[in-house]
Design an enzyme around this catalytic site. Structure first.
Site, mmCIF file in Angstrom:
data_model
loop_
_atom_site.group_PDB
_atom_site.id
_atom_site.type_symbol
_atom_site.label_atom_id
_atom_site.label_comp_id
_atom_site.label_asym_id
_atom_site.label_seq_id
_atom_site.Cartn_x
_atom_site.Cartn_y
_atom_site.Cartn_z
ATOM 1 N N HIS A 150 -7.488 2.368 -5.341
ATOM 2 C CA HIS A 150 -6.965 2.084 -4.008
ATOM 3 C C HIS A 150 -7.916 2.698 -2.993
ATOM 4 O O HIS A 150 -8.280 3.866 -3.095
ATOM 5 C CB HIS A 150 -5.559 2.669 -3.862
ATOM 6 C CG HIS A 150 -5.053 2.672 -2.451
ATOM 7 N ND1 HIS A 150 -5.127 1.567 -1.632
ATOM 8 C CD2 HIS A 150 -4.461 3.649 -1.715
ATOM 9 C CE1 HIS A 150 -4.608 1.857 -0.454
ATOM 10 N NE2 HIS A 150 -4.200 3.109 -0.483
ATOM 11 N N CYS B 150 1.092 1.033 -0.833
ATOM 12 C CA CYS B 150 -0.281 0.971 -1.331
ATOM 13 C C CYS B 150 -0.362 0.777 -2.843
ATOM 14 O O CYS B 150 -1.388 0.333 -3.357
ATOM 15 C CB CYS B 150 -1.038 2.228 -0.926
ATOM 16 S SG CYS B 150 -1.147 2.473 0.863
ATOM 17 N N ASN C 196 -8.226 1.286 4.897
ATOM 18 C CA ASN C 196 -7.102 1.250 3.960
ATOM 19 C C ASN C 196 -6.302 -0.019 4.217
ATOM 20 O O ASN C 196 -5.613 -0.124 5.231
ATOM 21 C CB ASN C 196 -6.233 2.495 4.151
ATOM 22 C CG ASN C 196 -5.075 2.571 3.167
ATOM 23 O OD1 ASN C 196 -4.731 1.601 2.498
ATOM 24 N ND2 ASN C 196 -4.454 3.737 3.077
#
Length: 324
Positions: free
Chosen positions: A251, A114, A281
């Protein structure tokens, strides 16, 4: 004069298939309310059968080129941040290079899960400020739907697919915090925490793809602490503070993490770009997706000071300070 890596084009791509929370109610013990209350996610996009990470990256790249008014041949280097490449090798970046018809320059992948896009931005910044290249395209692209355990309700509802691309160009600045472009970066990793978020497959260990495993509570705790800290550190390197920030572009993992991190930084949620409700996500793709959507919404404008920060498996985390 100081050489800066300045944004000149942004674009994104999302697969056509939209998966609302209600779809999971048919297969696992969960509800739309449960998912929303714990993550803020309402829907996500899943890649179509046969649609790959490089396919989505190419589409996002073309959108960024169009936004910048550039041709593929104007790009000197191509960095793709991904943990879900089409193949073990070659890199997804070389596949994007071929798909764009780019015959010059070089291309490679960055794998920091990520945090991949933040790592990619930092790498691109180093290439540009050292004078090695003029323009770098950084792409975050993921097909996390291919590495889900569809019986694990704690993880399979959280992730989605997509891609975002940002073009950075070498431009001269005055060497002050008012310059456009990347002003500071801050990167970290700690392999002692690798078991908190990982995929239980791999070439040299199991010879299989594997599926995602996560200790959600521990990841949450580390995320809030480490994201706020790295953002403050990066701002300090740039000679700036939280009061100077126009937008946090974080993020997009979990709305609670985003909210808690902003609170620790002393920045109101009215200055945070949030897209997690629509995308879930998307790992390395989440920041460039949010950047592109923020620009399209009219939130992010030329001259705005942005903080991007992310944490992912490894653990790997970091922040980039960027004046748009």
């Amino acid at each position: 004069m100081t050489l800066r890596a300045v944004p000149v084009g942004i674009g994104h791509y999302l697969p056509a298939r939209i998966v609302p929370n209600s779809e999971f109610e048919k297969t696992i013990d969960t509800t739309d309310e449960w998912i929303r209350s714990r993550s803020g996610i309402e829907r996500r996009h899943f890649a179509a059968e046969g649609e790959t990470t490089s396919d989505m990256a190419i589409a996002a790249a073309r959108a960024a080129l169009a936004d910048a008014g550039l041709d593929p041949g104007d790009i000197d280097a191509l960095i793709v941040a991904t943990s879900t490449p089409d193949l073990t090798f070659p890199s997804a970046a070389t596949m994007v290079q071929a798909g764009l018809g780019l015959k010059s320059g070089f291309a490679f992948d960055v794998q920091a899960v990520c945090a991949g896009f933040v790592y990619g931005l930092s790498t691109a910044n180093a290439f540009i400020t050292s004078g090695q290249v003029k323009r770098v395209m950084v792409i975050g692209a993921e097909t996390f739907s291919r590495i889900m355990d569809w019986q694990d309700r704690g993880t399979c509802v959280l992730f989605g697919d997509g891609a975002g691309a940002l073009i950075l160009e070498a431009q001269e600045g005055k060497g002050t915090p008012q310059d456009r472009g990347i002003l500071a970066t801050d990167l970290h990793s700690d392999g002692d925490f690798r078991d908190l978020l990982y995929v239980d497959g791999g070439v040299s260990s199991t010879q299989s793809t594997g599926v995602l495993r996560m200790q959600g509570r521990e990841v949450f705790r580390h995320a809030v602490e480490k994201l706020a800290e790295t953002a403050h550190t990066a701002l300090g390197k740039a000679g700036l503070g939280a009061e100077d920030v126009d937008w946090i572009v974080p993020h997009q993992a979990n709305l609670r993490i985003i909210t808690r991190t902003a609170q620790k930084m002393g920045v109101g949620m009215d200055r945070v770009v949030v897209t997690v409700q629509d995308h879930g996500n998307t790992s390395a793709a989440s920041i460039p997706l949010a950047l592109s959507v923020g620009v399209a919404r009219g939130q992010i404008k030329r001259g705005d000071l942005l903080v991007t920060e992310a944490i992912g498996g490894g653990l790997a985390w970091g922040a980039v300070i960027l004046r748009w």
